[in-house]
Design a protein around this motif. Structure first.
Motif, PDB file in Angstrom:
ATOM      1  N   THR A 390      20.860  25.016  50.002  1.00 40.58           N
ATOM      2  CA  THR A 390      21.701  25.880  49.189  1.00 40.58           C
ATOM      3  C   THR A 390      22.991  26.213  49.932  1.00 40.58           C
ATOM      4  N   GLY A 391      24.095  26.162  49.207  1.00 41.71           N
ATOM      5  CA  GLY A 391      25.380  26.487  49.812  1.00 41.71           C
ATOM      6  C   GLY A 391      25.501  27.944  50.217  1.00 41.71           C
ATOM      7  N   LEU A 392      24.578  28.772  49.751  1.00 39.84           N
ATOM      8  CA  LEU A 392      24.628  30.201  50.067  1.00 39.84           C
ATOM      9  C   LEU A 392      24.226  30.499  51.507  1.00 39.84           C
ATOM     10  N   LYS A 393      23.698  29.498  52.222  1.00 43.74           N
ATOM     11  CA  LYS A 393      23.286  29.719  53.612  1.00 43.74           C
ATOM     12  C   LYS A 393      24.420  29.455  54.600  1.00 43.74           C
ATOM     13  N   TYR A 394      25.600  29.141  54.092  1.00 43.72           N
ATOM     14  CA  TYR A 394      26.706  28.735  54.954  1.00 43.72           C
ATOM     15  C   TYR A 394      27.900  29.674  54.773  1.00 43.72           C
ATOM     16  N   PRO A 395      28.747  29.787  55.792  1.00 45.16           N
ATOM     17  CA  PRO A 395      29.953  30.616  55.648  1.00 45.16           C
ATOM     18  C   PRO A 395      30.835  30.086  54.515  1.00 45.16           C
ATOM     19  N   LEU A 396      31.363  30.983  53.718  1.00 43.63           N
ATOM     20  CA  LEU A 396      32.247  30.623  52.616  1.00 43.63           C
ATOM     21  C   LEU A 396      33.632  31.199  52.866  1.00 43.63           C
ATOM     22  N   PRO A 397      34.671  30.656  52.220  1.00 43.61           N
ATOM     23  CA  PRO A 397      36.029  31.196  52.411  1.00 43.61           C
ATOM     24  C   PRO A 397      36.096  32.669  52.029  1.00 43.61           C
ATOM     25  N   PRO A 398      36.923  33.437  52.690  1.00 42.72           N
ATOM     26  CA  PRO A 398      37.033  34.872  52.377  1.00 42.72           C
ATOM     27  C   PRO A 398      37.647  35.101  51.002  1.00 42.72           C
ATOM     28  N   MET A 399      37.341  36.229  50.405  1.00 43.56           N
ATOM     29  CA  MET A 399      37.939  36.634  49.141  1.00 43.56           C
ATOM     30  C   MET A 399      38.484  38.048  49.350  1.00 43.56           C
ATOM     31  N   ASN A 400      39.817  38.175  49.368  1.00 50.44           N
ATOM     32  CA  ASN A 400      40.435  39.437  49.783  1.00 50.44           C
ATOM     33  C   ASN A 400      41.238  40.137  48.695  1.00 50.44           C
ATOM     34  N   ARG A 401      41.222  39.632  47.464  1.00 45.31           N
ATOM     35  CA  ARG A 401      41.992  40.287  46.418  1.00 45.31           C
ATOM     36  C   ARG A 401      41.437  41.681  46.102  1.00 45.31           C
ATOM     37  N   LYS A 402      42.350  42.626  45.908  1.00 45.35           N
ATOM     38  CA  LYS A 402      41.944  43.991  45.578  1.00 45.35           C
ATOM     39  C   LYS A 402      42.810  44.536  44.447  1.00 45.35           C
ATOM     40  N   LEU A 403      42.249  45.455  43.699  1.00 44.33           N
ATOM     41  CA  LEU A 403      42.999  46.188  42.684  1.00 44.33           C
ATOM     42  C   LEU A 403      42.837  47.686  42.919  1.00 44.33           C
ATOM     43  N   ASP A 404      43.931  48.415  42.728  1.00 42.60           N
ATOM     44  CA  ASP A 404      43.870  49.874  42.782  1.00 42.60           C
ATOM     45  C   ASP A 404      43.761  50.384  41.353  1.00 42.60           C
ATOM     46  N   ARG A 405      42.596  50.920  41.014  1.00 44.24           N
ATOM     47  CA  ARG A 405      42.360  51.341  39.633  1.00 44.24           C
ATOM     48  C   ARG A 405      43.246  52.515  39.209  1.00 44.24           C
ATOM     49  N   HIS A 406      43.874  53.168  40.177  1.00 44.93           N
ATOM     50  CA  HIS A 406      44.755  54.304  39.861  1.00 44.93           C
ATOM     51  C   HIS A 406      46.184  53.856  39.553  1.00 44.93           C
ATOM     52  N   GLN A 407      46.506  52.601  39.783  1.00 38.85           N
ATOM     53  CA  GLN A 407      47.839  52.070  39.522  1.00 38.85           C
ATOM     54  C   GLN A 407      47.821  51.213  38.257  1.00 38.85           C
ATOM     55  N   LYS A 408      49.017  51.045  37.663  1.00 38.72           N
ATOM     56  CA  LYS A 408      49.127  50.184  36.486  1.00 38.72           C
ATOM     57  C   LYS A 408      48.820  48.745  36.900  1.00 38.72           C
ATOM     58  N   ILE A 409      47.971  48.107  36.149  1.00 44.94           N
ATOM     59  CA  ILE A 409      47.551  46.737  36.478  1.00 44.94           C
ATOM     60  C   ILE A 409      48.415  45.740  35.722  1.00 44.94           C
ATOM     61  N   ASP A 410      48.970  44.775  36.442  1.00 44.80           N
ATOM     62  CA  ASP A 410      49.785  43.714  35.852  1.00 44.80           C
ATOM     63  C   ASP A 410      48.848  42.553  35.502  1.00 44.80           C
ATOM     64  N   PHE A 411      48.433  42.478  34.231  1.00 43.72           N
ATOM     65  CA  PHE A 411      47.465  41.469  33.830  1.00 43.72           C
ATOM     66  C   PHE A 411      48.068  40.063  33.809  1.00 43.72           C
ATOM     67  N   ARG A 412      49.409  39.993  33.632  1.00 44.82           N
ATOM     68  CA  ARG A 412      50.057  38.673  33.711  1.00 44.82           C
ATOM     69  C   ARG A 412      49.937  38.111  35.119  1.00 44.82           C
ATOM     70  N   GLU A 413      50.073  38.979  36.096  1.00 45.37           N
ATOM     71  CA  GLU A 413      49.914  38.544  37.490  1.00 45.37           C
ATOM     72  C   GLU A 413      48.483  38.099  37.768  1.00 45.37           C
ATOM     73  N   ILE A 414      47.521  38.827  37.204  1.00 51.51           N
ATOM     74  CA  ILE A 414      46.130  38.434  37.356  1.00 51.51           C
ATOM     75  C   ILE A 414      45.896  37.053  36.758  1.00 51.51           C
ATOM     76  N   ALA A 415      46.447  36.814  35.554  1.00 59.36           N
ATOM     77  CA  ALA A 415      46.245  35.547  34.877  1.00 59.36           C
ATOM     78  C   ALA A 415      46.858  34.371  35.634  1.00 59.36           C
TER      79      ALA A 415
END
Length: 418
Positions: A390-415
């Motif tokens: 299983t690939g879950l037993k191996y190191p995977l690339p990091p995932m560092n994206r974050k959202l601040d729920r208190h700020q206006k979210i730019d959904f176009r940027e997300i897309a």
């Protein structure tokens, strides 16, 4: 309410003797053996004429879908000694999107060994080795590992009540080392490669009175691994694919499958057709590829071995000639791929098919891609790639994206994010 693991069929077994893979010298069954007098692996031999008389495809079809369904072609004499954690028949999955992406008319399939206990195909070999150790009265087992084999040894020894010792290179993935230790094996990091760890096991045999369970240094891991070939033929309607791409370190599985196909033909389950066996290695550790290309039957040690695919980082294999013999007899080849191509293949399979390959499994897809380009595999050949864990037993690339729920979210940027 009583719940139990899938039953192991009670049936007669048909082991006749053991045989040196190099000289043909016969050895008595039902005794502890490591290598032959010639220092080569021993192979288990069966009375296949008798197997042919008692085992039919119809009988097989009535049994539970575990590797123990092939009891007549396995070495454990007594059902009570079959140690099990539920070794299912692993699925063969079609990869139609990858097939289309590669411009192939022949099917690309992955046999996913990550579904087995301890998450890798090492469960097949170690369930058989530990079951036979139990049958032959072994109290203590030891082995070197790059990770997954040690985890399987620890788990099955715990299940069987056998003491286990495991030695691993110090850069073995942390998840593997912790898995081995938590399952009860006495575990050490070693400043060297897997063959350096194997020397420690060999040096300690007399003083520690442990049984050396290193790859191909006992006869029964092959018998467990050959069930990959038995399963595959059955799953494909008692046919074999055109090509099998197999991640090759010690090569037990490739050797075992080649043995399985021979036994299946002799009991009348398949014909004479054989898949082309492709030994896949990493460019940073490719002793079989070097020997294959030099037309040598034996492979010299690969110095300074390095690859992200730890499971195939084996600088020297005791069964080198068996691997190379199978590759050549089948009309196959040995091929090495770079770590960059392994990573790219892993990402492509995950994003295209939703299938998370382990690095060793990704190496087989990278090898398929290269072999299509250079013509060694044609577009119409049916190919099976082995994903060994299983690939879950191996190191995977990091995932560092974050959202601040208190700020206006730019959904176009997300897309538009990649």
């Amino acid at each position: 309410m009583s719940i139990k693991l899938a039953a192991v069929p009670e049936t007669k077994t048909f082991v006749s003797h053991l045989e040196c893979s190099y000289t043909g010298e016969r050895y008595e069954a039902d005794k502890l053996h490591n290598l032959s007098a010639a220092g080569k692996p021993l192979l288990v031999r069966y009375d296949l004429n008798e197997v042919k008389n008692v085992l039919t495809k119809d009988i097989l079809a009535t049994r539970e879908t575990t590797l123990w369904r092939y009891r007549e072609l396995l070495p454990v004499r007594h059902q009570k000694n079959c140690v099990s954690l539920g070794e299912i028949m692993t699925p063969v999955l079609l990869m139609p999107k990858l097939q289309k992406a590669e411009g192939a008319s022949g099917e690309i399939m992955i046999k996913d060994e990550g579904r087995l206990p301890t998450g890798s195909f090492k469960a097949r070999g170690l369930v058989m080795a530990v079951s036979m150790a139990k049958e032959l009265g072994v109290k203590r087992m030891a082995m070197p590992t790059n990770g997954n084999a040690g985890a399987a040894l620890a788990a099955y020894c715990a299940r069987a009540g056998i003491e286990s010792y495991v030695f691993a290179p110090e850069d073995t993935p942390e998840v593997n080392l912790r898995e081995i230790a938590v399952q009860g094996a006495k575990t050490w990091r070693v400043n060297g490669y897997i063959d350096d760890c194997g020397k420690i096991v060999g040096d300690g045999k007399i003083e520690m009175e442990w049984f050396d369970t290193s790859t191909l240094k006992e006869p029964y891991r092959i018998e467990g691994k050959k069930t990959m070939g038995l399963e595959l033929a059955e799953q494909l309607g008692w046919e074999v694919p055109d090509v099998i791409l197999y991640p090759t370190g010690g090569g037990t599985g490739l050797i075992g499958m080649w043995k399985a196909f021979d036994e299946l033909e002799k009991i009348g389950f398949i014909g004479s057709k054989r898949p082309r066996m492709v030994a896949v290695q990493a460019e940073g550790c490719a002793p079989m590829v070097r020997a294959y290309e030099a037309n040598e039957r034996h492979a010299t040690r690969w110095e300074n071995a390095q690859t992200i695919a730890m499971g195939i980082r084996v600088p020297q294999a005791v069964g080198d000639f068996l691997i190379l013999d199978a590759v050549r007899e089948s009309g196959g080849f040995a091929i090495a791929v770079s770590d960059e191509k392994i990573n790219a293949a892993l990402e492509k399979a995950a994003r295209t098919e939703g299938f998370l390959l382990c690095p060793e499994g990704a190496a087989t897809y990278a090898a398929y891609q290269d072999a299509r380009i250079d013509g060694r595999i044609s577009k119409d050949e049916t190919c099976v790639l082995f994903n060994c864990a299983t690939g879950l037993k191996y190191p995977l690339p990091p995932m560092n994206r974050k959202l601040d729920r208190h700020q206006k979210i730019d959904f176009r940027e997300i897309a538009s994010s990649t």
